[in-house]
Design an enzyme around this catalytic site. Structure first.
Site, short mmCIF file in Angstrom:
data_model
loop_
_atom_site.label_atom_id
_atom_site.label_comp_id
_atom_site.label_asym_id
_atom_site.label_seq_id
_atom_site.Cartn_x
_atom_site.Cartn_y
_atom_site.Cartn_z
N MET A 30 0.63 -7.40 -2.94
CA MET A 30 -0.57 -6.89 -3.57
C MET A 30 -0.13 -5.84 -4.64
O MET A 30 -0.83 -4.79 -5.19
CB MET A 30 -1.50 -6.29 -2.67
CG MET A 30 -2.14 -7.36 -1.78
SD MET A 30 -3.66 -7.27 -1.24
CE MET A 30 -3.69 -5.89 -0.37
N LEU A 33 4.48 -1.65 -5.56
CA LEU A 33 5.73 -1.93 -4.67
C LEU A 33 6.44 -0.58 -4.55
O LEU A 33 6.61 0.15 -4.94
CB LEU A 33 6.52 -2.76 -5.66
CG LEU A 33 5.81 -4.19 -6.19
CD1 LEU A 33 6.65 -5.01 -6.80
CD2 LEU A 33 5.30 -4.96 -4.86
N HIS A 37 8.62 -3.44 0.15
CA HIS A 37 8.74 -4.83 -0.59
C HIS A 37 10.11 -5.05 -0.86
O HIS A 37 10.42 -6.37 -1.01
CB HIS A 37 7.83 -4.46 -1.75
CG HIS A 37 6.17 -4.35 -1.47
ND1 HIS A 37 5.72 -3.00 -1.72
CD2 HIS A 37 5.36 -5.07 -0.84
CE1 HIS A 37 4.46 -3.21 -1.30
NE2 HIS A 37 4.29 -4.27 -0.85
N GLN A 61 -9.79 -10.12 0.66
CA GLN A 61 -9.50 -9.48 2.19
C GLN A 61 -10.01 -8.01 2.35
O GLN A 61 -9.70 -7.53 3.39
CB GLN A 61 -8.13 -9.70 2.08
CG GLN A 61 -7.14 -8.91 1.19
CD GLN A 61 -5.65 -9.42 1.41
OE1 GLN A 61 -5.19 -10.11 1.14
NE2 GLN A 61 -4.81 -8.48 2.17
N GLY A 150 6.41 -8.40 6.03
CA GLY A 150 6.73 -7.18 6.64
C GLY A 150 6.18 -6.97 8.10
O GLY A 150 4.99 -7.48 8.49
N GLU A 151 6.95 -6.61 9.02
CA GLU A 151 6.49 -6.46 10.41
C GLU A 151 5.53 -5.24 10.47
O GLU A 151 4.98 -4.96 11.58
CB GLU A 151 7.84 -6.38 11.38
CG GLU A 151 8.32 -7.54 11.70
CD GLU A 151 9.44 -7.64 12.52
OE1 GLU A 151 9.94 -6.40 12.87
OE2 GLU A 151 10.08 -8.49 12.76
N SER A 193 4.04 2.35 2.91
CA SER A 193 2.97 1.57 2.36
C SER A 193 2.27 1.94 0.99
O SER A 193 2.45 2.87 0.73
CB SER A 193 1.82 1.96 3.45
OG SER A 193 0.61 1.56 3.18
N ARG A 195 -0.48 2.37 0.50
CA ARG A 195 -1.51 3.21 0.64
C ARG A 195 -1.03 4.71 0.69
O ARG A 195 -1.76 5.94 0.65
CB ARG A 195 -2.49 2.91 1.60
CG ARG A 195 -3.23 1.61 1.66
CD ARG A 195 -4.30 1.67 2.72
NE ARG A 195 -5.30 0.47 2.55
CZ ARG A 195 -5.22 -0.60 2.63
NH1 ARG A 195 -3.93 -1.06 3.41
NH2 ARG A 195 -6.04 -1.39 2.46
#
Ligand code: PAF
Length: 284
Positions: A30, A33, A37, A61, A150-151, A193, A195
């Site tokens: 999304m 990056l 990523h 989503q 990603g985990e 993240s 975020r």
């Protein structure tokens, strides 16, 4: 590197690669990056002959309008990074290109066989339907050999694996290899993240307590039962000024259902740091 904005051009390019017998690595994102990523993209570039990346903030989503509106959008900067990583094709469509008006209005429904009844699925109703809607569409268009996730989004990865086997399009998806890649962390331990861009410097320091507590819980797990460790993680994070745990669940890695043994267990946490919702996990 070519930036593509239409579905028709995307299928044209991927079909040409497949006709030439080239393997396609695909990383859906999304945008905004970061190094997390980049680690997926480096792997996709090294394990495949061609690398496709999508940059699309998928509205279906998000179940919180403010979160969607505030989600960082940095396409120009992202494109520079993608070029430097050796990506061949970037797909950056508008929502109108991705979805018809009906698709935007009516929720996409997928049966996850309970995988979405817990954690993110429980807290963000409809979230995984939107994820599956966009990922299945992207898979249909790109037809990748391998797709990388990603985990950090542990539940998302389990759901995508399930989708590949069980969706109505599983005949198209069965040959796609879904590759889970380890969480990439800042030096401080904070899970990377998009975020994190919304955190102030002070909040970033505060948020370090999340990963530190998860790491400490590995020790606690050596002697204490699951329920005790679960509560201790919640209490430890909540004791930090500025952090508020939404949930900390210790679940079986495959079924994602709560477990009371340490075998095959993963602990998944969501914490509010001010208004920003952060997730992390640890595999015991
Ligand atoms: O993990 C993400 O960034 C998104 O959920 C994904 C997989 C790109 C779908 O929009």
């Amino acid at each position: 590197m070519q930036i593509i904005t239409t579905k028709s051009e995307l299928t044209r390019q991927s079909a040409a690669c497949l006709r030439q017998g080239r393997t396609i690595g695909f990383v859906p994102t999304m945008g905004a990056l970061h190094e997390g990523h980049a680690s997926l993209i480096r792997r996709a570039c090294s394990e495949n002959e061609v690398c496709f990346v999508s940059v699309f903030v998928n509205p279906t989503q998000f179940n919180n309008a403010e979160d969607l509106q505030k989600y960082p959008r940095t396409l120009e900067k992202d494109a520079q990074l993608l070029e430097s990583l050796g990506v061949h094709f970037v797909f950056a469509p508008t929502p109108e290109e991705m979805y018809s008006a009906e698709e935007m209005a009516a929720p996409f429904i997928f049966d996850f066989n309970g995988l979405d009844d817990v954690m993110e699925g429980k807290m963000r109703p409809g979230h995984f339907n939107g994820v599956v809607q966009v990922v299945s569409r992207l898979f249909e268009l790109v037809r990748p050999t391998r797709a990388y996730f990603g985990e950090k989004d542990f539940q998302q990865l389990a759901i995508i694996r399930y989708m590949v086997e069980h969706s109505a399009m599983s005949h198209l998806f069965q040959d796609i290899q879904i590759i889970g890649c380890p969480i990439v962390r800042e030096k401080s331990g904070l899970a990377m993240s998009s975020r994190n861009e919304r955190l102030s410097k002070a909040e970033k320091q505060t948020a370090v307590a999340i990963s530190q507590t998860l790491i400490s819980s590995m020790d606690w797990a050596k002697t204490a039962p699951v329920a005790t460790v679960q509560q201790r993680v919640i209490d430890t994070i909540n004791a930090v000024d500025g952090l508020q745990v939404e949930y900390y669940d210790i679940v079986d890695k495959d079924t994602l259902q709560p477990t009371n043994t340490w075998q095959n267990a993963v602990g998944c946490v969501t914490v509010f740091c001010g208004p920003v919702r952060l997730i992390d996990n640890i595999q015991y």
